[in-house]
Design a protein around this motif. Structure first.
Motif, short mmCIF file in Angstrom:
data_model
loop_
_atom_site.label_atom_id
_atom_site.label_comp_id
_atom_site.label_asym_id
_atom_site.label_seq_id
_atom_site.Cartn_x
_atom_site.Cartn_y
_atom_site.Cartn_z
N SER A 49 -0.85 25.47 13.26
CA SER A 49 -0.42 26.38 14.33
C SER A 49 -1.51 27.34 14.77
O SER A 49 -1.23 28.48 15.16
CB SER A 49 0.84 27.17 13.90
OG SER A 49 1.91 26.30 13.60
N GLY A 50 -2.76 26.86 14.72
CA GLY A 50 -3.85 27.71 15.15
C GLY A 50 -3.76 28.13 16.61
O GLY A 50 -4.20 29.23 16.98
N TYR A 51 -3.16 27.27 17.45
CA TYR A 51 -3.02 27.60 18.86
C TYR A 51 -1.84 28.54 19.12
O TYR A 51 -1.68 29.03 20.23
CB TYR A 51 -2.85 26.33 19.69
CG TYR A 51 -4.13 25.62 20.00
CD1 TYR A 51 -4.82 25.84 21.19
CD2 TYR A 51 -4.68 24.71 19.10
CE1 TYR A 51 -6.01 25.18 21.49
CE2 TYR A 51 -5.87 24.04 19.39
CZ TYR A 51 -6.53 24.28 20.58
OH TYR A 51 -7.70 23.63 20.86
N ARG A 52 -1.04 28.78 18.11
CA ARG A 52 0.14 29.64 18.28
C ARG A 52 -0.02 30.99 17.59
O ARG A 52 0.85 31.85 17.71
CB ARG A 52 1.38 28.93 17.72
CG ARG A 52 1.69 27.61 18.40
CD ARG A 52 2.85 26.90 17.70
NE ARG A 52 3.10 25.59 18.27
CZ ARG A 52 3.93 25.35 19.27
NH1 ARG A 52 4.59 26.37 19.83
NH2 ARG A 52 4.11 24.12 19.73
N ASN A 53 -1.12 31.16 16.89
CA ASN A 53 -1.32 32.39 16.11
C ASN A 53 -2.34 33.27 16.81
O ASN A 53 -3.54 33.00 16.80
CB ASN A 53 -1.79 32.04 14.70
CG ASN A 53 -1.67 33.21 13.75
OD1 ASN A 53 -1.80 34.37 14.16
ND2 ASN A 53 -1.43 32.93 12.48
N LYS A 54 -1.85 34.36 17.40
CA LYS A 54 -2.70 35.24 18.22
C LYS A 54 -3.81 35.89 17.42
O LYS A 54 -4.87 36.24 17.96
CB LYS A 54 -1.82 36.30 18.87
CG LYS A 54 -2.54 37.18 19.87
CD LYS A 54 -1.57 38.15 20.55
CE LYS A 54 -2.29 39.02 21.57
NZ LYS A 54 -1.35 39.96 22.23
N GLU A 55 -3.63 36.05 16.11
CA GLU A 55 -4.61 36.79 15.32
C GLU A 55 -5.96 36.07 15.25
O GLU A 55 -6.98 36.68 14.93
CB GLU A 55 -4.09 37.03 13.90
CG GLU A 55 -4.02 35.79 13.03
CD GLU A 55 -3.54 36.09 11.62
OE1 GLU A 55 -4.41 36.28 10.75
OE2 GLU A 55 -2.31 36.15 11.39
N TYR A 56 -5.99 34.78 15.56
CA TYR A 56 -7.24 34.03 15.51
C TYR A 56 -8.03 34.13 16.82
O TYR A 56 -9.17 33.68 16.88
CB TYR A 56 -6.98 32.55 15.21
CG TYR A 56 -6.26 32.31 13.91
CD1 TYR A 56 -6.59 33.00 12.75
CD2 TYR A 56 -5.24 31.36 13.84
CE1 TYR A 56 -5.92 32.78 11.56
CE2 TYR A 56 -4.56 31.12 12.65
CZ TYR A 56 -4.90 31.84 11.52
OH TYR A 56 -4.23 31.59 10.34
N TRP A 57 -7.44 34.70 17.83
CA TRP A 57 -8.02 34.65 19.17
C TRP A 57 -8.42 36.03 19.64
O TRP A 57 -7.75 37.02 19.39
CB TRP A 57 -7.01 34.06 20.16
CG TRP A 57 -6.58 32.66 19.83
CD1 TRP A 57 -5.69 32.29 18.86
CD2 TRP A 57 -7.02 31.46 20.44
NE1 TRP A 57 -5.55 30.93 18.83
CE2 TRP A 57 -6.35 30.39 19.79
CE3 TRP A 57 -7.90 31.18 21.48
CZ2 TRP A 57 -6.55 29.06 20.16
CZ3 TRP A 57 -8.10 29.86 21.85
CH2 TRP A 57 -7.43 28.81 21.19
N CYS A 58 -9.53 36.10 20.40
CA CYS A 58 -9.86 37.34 21.10
C CYS A 58 -8.87 37.50 22.25
O CYS A 58 -8.15 36.56 22.61
CB CYS A 58 -11.29 37.31 21.61
SG CYS A 58 -11.63 36.07 22.88
N ASP A 59 -8.79 38.67 22.83
CA ASP A 59 -7.78 38.95 23.86
C ASP A 59 -7.91 38.00 25.04
O ASP A 59 -6.92 37.44 25.51
CB ASP A 59 -7.89 40.40 24.33
CG ASP A 59 -7.43 41.39 23.27
OD1 ASP A 59 -6.75 40.97 22.31
OD2 ASP A 59 -7.77 42.59 23.39
#
Length: 992
Positions: A459-469
């Protein structure tokens, strides 16, 4: 109130053009009107207009009201001189209606007079102007009520002309399709007729034949790629993301650039087709991932562009074989940056760049719209050997190799290409920079599809904590759940995938490098760090440009190439031979796909695919080296991208040819773009040896640019907190606090304007003067409510509250609204007044005298969008009003017509709208097609003025003008520099 660029960007950049376009086309003498709906009240009219030098320029008008105004003006002007029907001639025998191709003749140097402007007939029949104008206006009126013309999208007006589709469907007829040499007989073709790239030309020994061979190779490679479009649709259909032109543009663009640059260098003295060399000249590099606004237009047919390419081929070939600057009768010629034929080799390398970028767009196309060309290089053999590869749950060590982190010792790298190196180079390659590279770890190979699968399934594409804004906003905007080129091979959620290549869909090769954007690569780095930790004290990151040069094969390093020209492998190696030997790799179109990451031998540091296979994203901004100079023939190739918004890519891909495959190559892309690009993991205990144009790491579109400012500002009690958003900056907020509350600074002895003789103090208190103008026009009182649209930080709103029982006030900027509310609540707010350079005075913001707590509490501040006032009224966010003010707002809206058309529904009868605007239209805020005026009529050349169009639009919406005056304002830049602006202030009473 929106005045300055820094604040006004808020409304433009935060808006999105996400509506599908619908359209019809009306044609008239010298003008093409293409009406397009981008929202309920926004439609486009595209005009091709002739400038003084014979070049036609595109002007898009995206409002039905503006379109109606221009059509009415045009109809009046042309009512007495309607054009003849298609094919007719004037008394002097001049053909007054011509096809697109016939409009310019390369044998003619003379320009026609304005009365004989050649007409662009782009349909099989032509009717008179009045009929088109009436039809267009009727459709405009219908669209205003219905919200759209039809279910079709605007680009579809290009389909179905002549035999375009039949000619382009299925395999190409090689005798008809190729405008130069056929692939099977072209330099670079193998014994099976598959064409690949030649080595990069050596410019210290140029012969006419060598220049012709490389030209033919470049030209035919490009046309072989375009033989891969099945039917006419994808020539005109925009890519799925809407961020680039349709392929018809790129089909003509590379040919156009040869002509334009050879003219700039003096090799050619006239155009081949000046119209084409205008519309095909400038490509696209979108600023934002959600800017879907495109120049929908009626493009030439593929046959017309095909004919143009024939003409260009012959012109360029003639220059190669006959221009005196390449006379090799007494031996090879040396071509350097001052040589006129540098522009020729520039054309070659430009075409090769677009060979690669167009291949990405083909790979993004719906599968049924592409086909593998007969002479295209084959996929890597591994594509045919993985038929038993599972579509899900690949196993490390079985379906993809383990990827160890390899330690690399510190080293110093000297970047830059010597000016004397005998190959073509782009301006950014030249110069120098010494980079000290500390110890670091880098993964043995690029991240594979198999490794990235674990991120997707977790679920890397669903977890906001891995992404910059910005990355998260882009991901959600596109609703991505996997890499774009992964094709779903099972039910949603089953995580079963195949892989899309340029022209094929194959079983997933888990051991190939994954193709992702910068955003996805950075998200994987964070995920990997959270799951297994980093081998150093710092988290995983991407490679840097300097680190890349440390791990490349030392036989083909920068220093090796400086010492020996042949060490730059592309100087002596064709695509067919690139995979051969101990330093073999997948490059120069050896294959038409990627390959397993462990297929080729590692470099001396133990790292694989340091060149070829796929580009690698880096931590560097695209940047100039010391001593950088633009080249006069292409002076804007690099400089627009030295903006802190482009990330460098290194190493090249399987389809990188020519200069792209050189050790000196320096290329870049925006973080949301795909480019056959992957990445490898890197970790170190030191700061990344990367070059940033602004302090801080590149985390998206704006954060890098603002990092230095935001890190230097502290959030003390009572101060305005810093922001990482370039459109919500402290600088802008402080400026507006000073503008709206000019009495601030009295206690500190800081006047709004430095006292001096003839001081323009009459330009202060602008927000208050706008509010007072409304009350002076005596609007009828129905509910005694007023609206402040674009209220900024609230100074004008509080002034309105003196005269009205209730004031609604909204702004697009959340920080502005927050500041207004804090002023309303009596909080202590300090802000900075610029004095000189980095010097400033910090003062207390104070309400104007007489604004009591009771008055201030009449105002209701909230965030809103002036382009959506009709929707806001339906949603109950706003009501109806006796008075409305719009202070320097109109020309800073992305869609001013949607705002104007909504006024009738929120203003009570007898109510008054005060509109103050300098009409300072800028594409930075308002797309050119949505300007009310400020441009010349494309046929008559008479000016279209905003105030005239505004009058017509307001009258159509039931308002009459009751007042007009010039209203000055002063904006402080520092103690001794000010902006002096004179806005037009008009009052409009609703009469129906």
């Amino acid at each position: 109130m929106m005045l300055s660029p820094s604040a006004a960007r808020l409304s433009f950049w935060k808006s999105s053009y996400r509506h599908k376009s619908h359209g019809v086309v009306a044609l008239t003498r010298g003008v093409c009107f293409s009406s397009v709906s981008t929202s309920t009240h926004a439609h486009r009219m595209a005009l091709s207009s002739r400038s003084r030098d014979g070049v036609y320029n595109a002007l898009s008008i995206t409002s039905p009201d503006v379109m109606k105004m221009v059509l009415q003006i045009q109809s009046a002007r042309f009512s007495s001189k309607a054009p003849r029907s298609a094919g007719s001639t004037s008394a002097d025998g001049t053909n007054r209606w011509k096809s697109t191709m016939a409009s310019y003749n390369s044998d003619s140097d003379e320009e026609e007079e304005d009365d004989d402007v050649p007409t662009r007939v782009v349909s099989s029949s032509a009717t008179q102007f009045d009929g088109h104008a009436q039809a267009a206006m009727a459709r405009v009126e219908a669209a205003r009520g219905a919200g759209a013309f039809s279910h079709e999208e605007a680009w579809m007006i290009n389909l179905g002309r002549g035999d375009n589709n039949a000619w382009l469907t299925g395999p190409r007829n090689v005798d008809e399709w190729y405008t130069g040499l056929k692939p099977s007989v072209c330099p670079g073709a193998d014994v099976k007729g598959k064409i690949r790239s030649l080595p990069l030309p050596r410019l210290n020994a140029v012969t006419r034949q060598a220049a012709k061979d490389y030209f033919d190779n470049s030209w035919t490679l490009y046309e072989t790629l375009f033989a891969g479009l099945n039917g006419e649709e994808y020539f005109y259909r925009p890519p799925v993301h809407g961020l680039r032109h349709p392929q018809i543009f790129y089909y003509g663009h590379t040919a156009c650039l040869y002509i334009n640059k050879l003219r700039v260098s003096g090799v050619l003295d006239k155009p081949v087709n000046a119209y084409f060399e205008s519309i095909f000249e400038v490509g696209v590099d979108e600023m934002l991932w959600d800017d879907m606004h495109k120049n929908d237009m009626l493009w030439p047919t593929v046959r017309e562009v095909h004919e143009y390419r024939k003409q260009v081929y012959e012109v360029v070939l003639d220059a190669i074989m006959n221009h005196p600057s390449l006379d090799d009768s007494e031996g090879p010629v040396k071509v350097n940056q001052s040589h006129p034929m540098w522009a020729l080799f520039m054309g070659y390398e430009h075409e090769r760049i677009h060979l690669e970028t167009s291949s990405v767009l083909f790979r993004e196309a719906p599968f049924h719209l592409v086909q593998a060309p007969e002479n295209w290089p084959p996929l890597h053999p591994s594509a045919f050997n993985n038929k038993n590869s599972p579509s899900s749950n690949p196993i490390e060590g079985v379906h993809y190799p383990s990827n160890s982190m390899i330690a690399v010792k510190k080293e110093t790298v000297d970047l830059g290409k010597p000016a004397s190196f005998p190959s073509f180079g782009w301006d950014n390659e030249y110069g120098e920079r010494k980079m000290d590279v500390p110890d670091f770890y880098a993964s043995e190979h690029m991240i594979t599809n198999g490794e990235f699968y674990q991120f997707v399934k977790d679920s890397g594409y669903r977890n906001k904590e891995y992404w910059c804004d910005d990355g998260w906003a882009w991901r959600t905007h596109r609703n991505l759940k996997k890499p774009f080129f992964w094709e779903q091979a099972g039910p949603s959620g089953s995580h079963e995938y195949n892989l899309r290549t340029i022209f094929d869909i194959i079983s997933m090769p888990w051991d190939w490098p994954v193709d992702v954007t910068y955003y996805e690569a950075k998200a994987f780095c964070r995920w990997k760090t959270s799951k297994v930790g980093s081998p150093t004290s710092r988290p995983y990151r991407l490679l840097t440009e300097a680190e890349h040069h440390v791990i490349r094969h030392k036989e083909h390093s920068l220093q090796a190439a400086r010492n020996n020209i042949n060490a730059d492998k592309v100087m002596i190696t064709s695509g067919e031979d690139f995979p051969v030997g101990s330093t073999g790799c997948n490059m120069n179109l050896a294959f038409s796909s990627q390959n397993p990451v462990d297929h080729f031998a590692p470099s001396h540091t133990g790292h694989r695919d340091t060149t070829g296979n796929a580009w690698e994203w880096t931590e560097d901004h695209f940047n100039p080296l010391k001593g950088f100079e633009v080249h006069h023939v292409y002076d804007d190739f690099s400089t627009p991208c030295f903006d802190g918004k482009h990330s460098m890519i290194v190493g090249g891909s399987f389809i990188s040819t020519g200069d792209e495959a050189s050790v000196f190559a320096r290329f870049h892309f925006r973080p949301h773009f795909l480019q056959h690009s992957g990445f490898r993991l890197v970790a170190s205990n030191d700061d990344a040896p990367a070059t940033h144009l602004f302090a801080g790491n590149f985390e998206g579109q704006a954060a890098a640019r603002d990092a230095a400012m935001s890190s230097s500002n502290s959030s003390r009690d009572g101060s305005i907190p810093s922001s990482n958003n370039v459109y919500e900056t402290d600088e802008s907020l402080h400026m507006y606090l000073g503008l709206h509350y000019p009495s601030s600074g009295d206690a500190e002895g800081v006047p709004p304007i430095l006292p001096h003789a003839n001081s323009p103090v009459h330009g202060t208190h602008f927000p208050q003067r706008v509010a007072k103008l409304l009350t002076s026009l005596s609007p009828e009182r129905t509910n005694n409510q007023a609206l402040d649209m674009g209220c900024s930080v609230g100074g004008s709103s509080f002034e309105l509250a003196r005269a009205f029982d209730r004031v609604d006030a909204f702004d697009f900027s959340e920080s502005f609204v927050t500041a207004a509310k804090r002023m309303q609540q009596g909080e202590n707010i300090t802000f900075k007044i610029p004095v000189e350079a980095e010097l400033f005075e910090e003062i207390q913001a104070t309400l104007e005298p007489g604004v009591t707590t009771e008055i201030a509490n009449k105002v209701n501040f909230f965030v809103g969008d002036a382009c959506k006032i009709s929707d806001m009224a339906i949603d109950g966010q706003i009501s109806t009003y006796d008075g409305v003010i719009m202070s320097n707002l109109l020309c800073r809206l992305p869609d001013p017509m949607s705002c104007l058309n909504g006024l009738n529904g929120i203003v009570n009868k007898g109510g008054v709208v005060v509109m103050v605007t300098p009409f300072s239209w800028l594409t930075e805020f308002t797309p050119r097609g949505k300007w009310l005026g400020g441009f010349y009529d494309p046929v008559s050349k008479e000016p279209i003025r905003s105030k005239d169009v505004l009058k017509g639009v307001m009258e159509d919406n039931g308002f009459e003008k009751v007042h007009e005056e010039e209203m000055p304002l002063v904006i402080r830049e520092h103690a001794r520099k000010y902006q002096y602006i004179v806005s037009e202030a008009t009052g409009w009473r609703k009469v129906q």
